[in-house]
Design an enzyme around this catalytic site. Structure first.
Site, short mmCIF file in Angstrom:
data_model
loop_
_atom_site.label_atom_id
_atom_site.label_comp_id
_atom_site.label_asym_id
_atom_site.label_seq_id
_atom_site.Cartn_x
_atom_site.Cartn_y
_atom_site.Cartn_z
N HIS A 72 0.86 -1.18 0.00
CA HIS A 72 0.00 0.00 0.00
C HIS A 72 0.90 1.24 0.00
O HIS A 72 1.99 1.21 0.57
CB HIS A 72 -0.89 0.00 1.24
CG HIS A 72 -1.81 -1.18 1.30
ND1 HIS A 72 -2.20 -1.77 2.48
CD2 HIS A 72 -2.40 -1.90 0.30
CE1 HIS A 72 -3.01 -2.78 2.22
NE2 HIS A 72 -3.14 -2.89 0.90
N GLN A 91 4.00 0.35 4.74
CA GLN A 91 4.59 -0.75 5.52
C GLN A 91 3.71 -2.00 5.48
O GLN A 91 3.62 -2.74 6.46
CB GLN A 91 4.87 -0.35 6.98
CG GLN A 91 5.44 1.03 7.17
CD GLN A 91 6.72 1.27 6.38
OE1 GLN A 91 7.29 0.33 5.81
NE2 GLN A 91 7.18 2.51 6.31
N HIS A 92 3.08 -2.24 4.32
CA HIS A 92 2.29 -3.45 4.13
C HIS A 92 2.81 -4.25 2.92
O HIS A 92 2.03 -4.63 2.05
CB HIS A 92 0.81 -3.10 3.92
CG HIS A 92 0.15 -2.48 5.11
ND1 HIS A 92 -1.01 -1.75 5.03
CD2 HIS A 92 0.48 -2.50 6.42
CE1 HIS A 92 -1.35 -1.34 6.24
NE2 HIS A 92 -0.46 -1.77 7.11
N PRO A 93 4.13 -4.51 2.85
CA PRO A 93 4.63 -5.24 1.68
C PRO A 93 4.14 -6.68 1.68
O PRO A 93 4.04 -7.31 2.73
CB PRO A 93 6.15 -5.20 1.89
CG PRO A 93 6.32 -5.17 3.36
CD PRO A 93 5.18 -4.31 3.86
#
Ligand SMILES: Cc1cc2nc3c(=O)[nH]c(=O)nc-3n(C[C@H](O)[C@H](O)[C@H](O)COP(=O)(O)OP(=O)(O)OC[C@H]3O[C@@H](n4cnc5c(N)ncnc54)[C@H](O)[C@@H]3O)c2cc1C
Length: 536
Positions: free
Chosen positions: A295, A472-474
């Site tokens: 995201h 920080q949603h890899p």
């Protein structure tokens, strides 16, 4: 070396890895080794909800990666915090509990992931959960993961939510219930106003088990593969290089950066890339580390007319001391909550089937948020953060060198398509509309980021290119499915390698439209259940 022979070895004690190790060791039949590169989760800030602003930059609990220069972002290198401690990123994250949209999982199934549609994954979300509001069709009780409401209502969040309603976004009391769209308070993975990481939820209750061994400071450097089958793991410990052997299976749970990195180091990945680095090719698999996405967000901030924001806490020693005392004595006050009290999900275009925008409402504003520090403005402020949930750009995780301890080369492809840009612009406009509503009028003094001079689409796009960051949603760097673009099958086995699975956020075929911790925990639950089913 019989002590170093186990039934299962799990590498990475993060959101998913702790779940897998705890569940595999539950029936007492199997010896399980959990290897974690980081240390114990003894840093006090981990456990205080507001402490994540501290762990965000602390190298003792954080890998502190950065991206390669990002072409669409004026070649900036973005900061990528990641948990490096027991609990992994669940020990340093924002604790927002969101599962994504039901349709996201049905899409996974349509992409060939049998057993991962919404009806199939819901039991694993429920199994994990101990929902403070009690049990219903969507929520479970009695599971290890405490999910709680915010400790109280907050003046600014209340005003912002009223403003959302005035802007036409309906209230939603439960983003993880029947429907995701709307605005409301977030629930968090906390228990009695303490962070509830997977180390707390799953590992702590399991630590007394004689058949579960947890080794911290143990950096997995290679999966050992003999005749097409994983037989163990080589890892770096304080005492030097060590080997542990797995009679049954190895599970790689290093997260969206760590898992593809370990597969690459083990010779599973794009053949030419591995040869260039002198790594013997075990399996030429170009999909490893490909399909990375995340995201992407930008921030809009306003100077607030009332000194009720977290800026005012951070900028005043007397307030800080008072907050610390309140938290220490009563577990109340600003330190008892995560500061991300509320948000919304909506669609950038009404023709879309599912929300593609999330807006987080932060009761602070920052003049700097980098790998070095998080510094609030020296005056009251708040932030609306539009997040694009369905990016089309795809990036890669590759090796910079053959040194297993070196950070990986992470390249995203943010803002790749017109849609990626359009969706974020719609998010920016929506944030401004919300801030202009009557309910927020008593609080808004002036827009400070990007500022009222930034009005045209071109200016806003340039602002995003200059300031946009990873949410920080890899995910999806070891994507699940069938065919050449995938790494694991729907039972999470690495294609064509025996005894090797991946279980963490990296296996999502496509990122869910919401925060990623709860889905990573669900993936851990489902992986362990499938493994136990396979040996039954
Ligand atoms: C700052 C921040 C805020 C966030 N906020 C939220 C939020 O509010 N809500 C939400 O839902 N999500 C949030 N997320 C995202 C969420 O926490 C992650 O998606 C989730 O934790 C990923 O789980 P995982 O199991 O895939 O990886 P991780 O939890 O990152 O676990 C990977 C583990 O493997 C270890 N490891 C890696 N490589 C090796 C190796 N070679 N050997 C041994 N160990 C290794 C790591 O140290 C780590 O412990 C946030 C993330 C960050 C960083």
């Amino acid at each position: 070396m019989s002590g170093d022979r186990f039934d299962y070895i799990v590498t990475g004690a993060g959101s998913a890895g702790c779940v897998v190790a705890a569940r595999l060791s539950e029936n007492g039949k199997y010896r399980v080794l959990l290897l974690e590169a980081g240390g114990k989760d003894s840093n006090a800030w981990i456990h205080i909800p507001l402490g994540f602003a501290r762990t965000y930059v602390n190298p003792k609990v954080n890998w502190k990666f950065e991206t390669q220069p990002q072409p669409q972002l004026n070649n900036r290198q973005l900061y990528l915090p990641r948990g490096k401690t027991l609990g992994g990123s669940s020990s340093i994250n924002g604790m927002v509990y969101i599962r994504g949209n039901h349709g996201d999982y049905d899409e996974w199934r349509q992409r060939g992931c049998e057993g991962w549609d919404w009806d199939s994954v819901l039991p694993f979300f429920r199994k994990a959960e101990n929902q403070a509001r009690g049990e219903d069709a969507f929520h479970g009780v009695g599971g290890p993961l405490h999910v709680s409401d915010q400790p109280s209502k907050f003046e600014l969040a209340e005003a912002a939510l009223e403003a959302c309603e005035q802007a036409g976004i309906p209230r939603n009391p439960d983003f993880n219930g029947a429907q995701q769209e709307g605005c409301g308070y977030y629930q968090t993975t906390t228990n009695r106003r303490r962070r509830w990481s997977t180390a707390k939820a799953y590992l702590e209750p399991a630590r007394g088990r004689p058949n579960l061994e947890v080794r911290t400071g143990a950096h997995a450097t290679k999966v050992l593969i003999e005749n097409g089958r994983a037989t163990g793991v080589e890892y770096q410990a304080d005492q030097g290089r060590r080997t542990a052997l797995a009679r049954r299976e190895v599970v790689v749970s290093g997260g969206a950066y760590g898992s593809p990195q370990l597969l690459l180091l083990s010779g599973i990945g794009p053949g030419q890339h591995l040869q260039d680095l002198g790594i013997p090719v075990v399996k030429d698999m170009p999909s490893v580390g490909s399909n990375l996405h995340d995201h992407f967000n930008t921030n809009l901030a306003w100077r607030c007319a009332k000194a009720i924001t977290l800026n005012d806490l951070e900028n005043s020693w007397p307030r800080k001391i008072s907050a610390a005392i309140r938290y220490a004595l009563f577990r109340s006050g600003p330190m008892a909550s995560n500061g991300i009290h509320a948000g919304l999900f909506t669609r950038s275009d009404p023709r879309l089937e599912r929300p593609d925008l999330q807006v987080n409402i932060f009761e602070w504003s920052t003049m700097e948020r980098s790998a070095i520090r998080v510094k609030p403005h020296p005056f009251p402020g708040f932030t609306l953060m539009p997040v694009h949930l369905r990016p089309e750009g795809r990036g890669t995780v590759r090796l910079k060198t053959a040194d297993p301890l070196a950070p990986p080369a992470v390249l995203f492809d943010y803002l790749r398509t017109d849609y990626d840009v359009r969706a974020l612009l719609a998010g920016i406009r929506l944030c401004r509309t919300i801030a202009a509503q009557p309910a927020l009028k008593p609080y808004v003094m002036e827009e400070i980021l990007p500022g009222s001079a930034t009005r045209s689409d071109d200016d806003m796009v340039e602002y995003v290119r200059q300031t946009g960051v990873s949410n920080q949603h890899p995910t999806s760097s070891c994507a699940m499915g069938h065919g050449p673009n995938t790494v694991v099958d729907p039972r999470l086995h690495v294609h064509d390698i025996g005894g090797l699975r991946v279980a963490d956020a990296s296996i999502m075929p496509v990122v869910v439209g919401g925060n990623t911790n709860a889905p990573a925990i669900m993936i851990g639950e489902k992986c362990a259940a499938m493994m136990l089913e396979d040996v039954a």
